[in-house]
Design a protein around this motif. Structure first.
Motif, PDB file in Angstrom:
ATOM      1  N   CYS A  67       6.545  -1.974 -15.052  1.00 17.66           N
ATOM      2  CA  CYS A  67       7.896  -2.158 -15.456  1.00 17.66           C
ATOM      3  C   CYS A  67       8.676  -0.657 -14.950  1.00 17.66           C
ATOM      4  O   CYS A  67       9.986  -0.593 -15.363  1.00 17.66           O
ATOM      5  CB  CYS A  67       8.245  -2.365 -17.125  1.00 17.66           C
ATOM      6  N   LYS A  68       8.256  -0.153 -14.120  1.00 13.21           N
ATOM      7  CA  LYS A  68       8.980   1.368 -13.764  1.00 13.21           C
ATOM      8  C   LYS A  68       8.898   1.516 -12.364  1.00 13.21           C
ATOM      9  O   LYS A  68       7.951   0.814 -11.516  1.00 13.21           O
ATOM     10  CB  LYS A  68       8.048   2.390 -14.485  1.00 13.21           C
ATOM     11  N   ILE A 103      13.027   5.262 -12.527  1.00 10.53           N
ATOM     12  CA  ILE A 103      13.855   4.010 -13.195  1.00 10.53           C
ATOM     13  C   ILE A 103      12.603   3.295 -14.118  1.00 10.53           C
ATOM     14  O   ILE A 103      11.765   2.956 -13.643  1.00 10.53           O
ATOM     15  CB  ILE A 103      14.291   3.232 -11.951  1.00 10.53           C
ATOM     16  N   ASP A 104      13.263   2.955 -15.036  1.00  7.01           N
ATOM     17  CA  ASP A 104      12.455   2.205 -16.428  1.00  7.01           C
ATOM     18  C   ASP A 104      13.027   0.739 -16.485  1.00  7.01           C
ATOM     19  O   ASP A 104      14.161   0.530 -16.144  1.00  7.01           O
ATOM     20  CB  ASP A 104      12.531   2.927 -17.532  1.00  7.01           C
ATOM     21  N   LEU A 159      10.468   4.335  -3.638  1.00  6.51           N
ATOM     22  CA  LEU A 159       9.712   4.207  -4.848  1.00  6.51           C
ATOM     23  C   LEU A 159       8.590   3.244  -4.749  1.00  6.51           C
ATOM     24  O   LEU A 159       8.896   2.292  -4.042  1.00  6.51           O
ATOM     25  CB  LEU A 159      11.032   4.080  -5.970  1.00  6.51           C
ATOM     26  N   TYR A 160       7.694   3.365  -5.568  1.00  6.91           N
ATOM     27  CA  TYR A 160       6.755   2.218  -5.640  1.00  6.91           C
ATOM     28  C   TYR A 160       6.902   1.712  -7.007  1.00  6.91           C
ATOM     29  O   TYR A 160       7.158   2.608  -8.045  1.00  6.91           O
ATOM     30  CB  TYR A 160       5.465   2.393  -5.199  1.00  6.91           C
ATOM     31  N   SER A 161       6.540   0.440  -7.315  1.00  9.26           N
ATOM     32  CA  SER A 161       6.711  -0.095  -8.639  1.00  9.26           C
ATOM     33  C   SER A 161       5.417  -0.014  -9.336  1.00  9.26           C
ATOM     34  O   SER A 161       4.280  -0.372  -8.635  1.00  9.26           O
ATOM     35  CB  SER A 161       7.124  -1.618  -8.513  1.00  9.26           C
ATOM     36  N   ARG A 162       5.378   0.321 -10.660  1.00  9.00           N
ATOM     37  CA  ARG A 162       4.158   0.293 -11.478  1.00  9.00           C
ATOM     38  C   ARG A 162       4.664  -0.260 -12.710  1.00  9.00           C
ATOM     39  O   ARG A 162       5.433   0.342 -13.417  1.00  9.00           O
ATOM     40  CB  ARG A 162       3.858   1.721 -11.554  1.00  9.00           C
ATOM     41  N   SER A 177      14.283  -4.237   1.528  1.00  7.09           N
ATOM     42  CA  SER A 177      14.293  -2.523   1.604  1.00  7.09           C
ATOM     43  C   SER A 177      13.853  -2.243   0.053  1.00  7.09           C
ATOM     44  O   SER A 177      14.451  -2.554  -0.978  1.00  7.09           O
ATOM     45  CB  SER A 177      15.510  -1.808   2.197  1.00  7.09           C
ATOM     46  N   PRO A 178      12.944  -1.275  -0.050  1.00 10.74           N
ATOM     47  CA  PRO A 178      12.395  -0.608  -1.346  1.00 10.74           C
ATOM     48  C   PRO A 178      13.613   0.214  -2.007  1.00 10.74           C
ATOM     49  O   PRO A 178      14.146   0.949  -1.124  1.00 10.74           O
ATOM     50  CB  PRO A 178      11.022  -0.037  -1.040  1.00 10.74           C
ATOM     51  N   PRO A 179      13.538   0.505  -3.141  1.00  7.90           N
ATOM     52  CA  PRO A 179      14.776   1.293  -3.710  1.00  7.90           C
ATOM     53  C   PRO A 179      14.293   2.644  -3.578  1.00  7.90           C
ATOM     54  O   PRO A 179      12.830   3.025  -3.202  1.00  7.90           O
ATOM     55  CB  PRO A 179      14.436   1.059  -5.203  1.00  7.90           C
TER      56      PRO A 179
END
Length: 48
Positions: A30-31, A41-42, A25-28, A14-16
């Motif tokens: 380191c964030k 979130i960083d 949230l999607y990851s980009r 499950s994604p955060p």
């Protein structure tokens, strides 16, 4: 024991979510980015 294994698998799959609006949230790089709130979130944050 299989219950623990299933829980870990489901949790990692499950994604955060955004702490403000609960959107996924999607990851980009380191964030983690919320589509409505931007970066929430960083990688330098001590919690995850």
């Amino acid at each position: 024991m299989s219950d623990e294994d299933d829980g870990a698998t489901a949790e990692s799959a499950s994604p955060p979510t955004c702490p403000h609006c609960r959107a996924p949230l999607y990851s980009r790089h380191c964030k983690y980015v919320c589509p409505q709130h931007g970066v929430v979130i960083d990688c330098s944050d001590p919690f995850r």
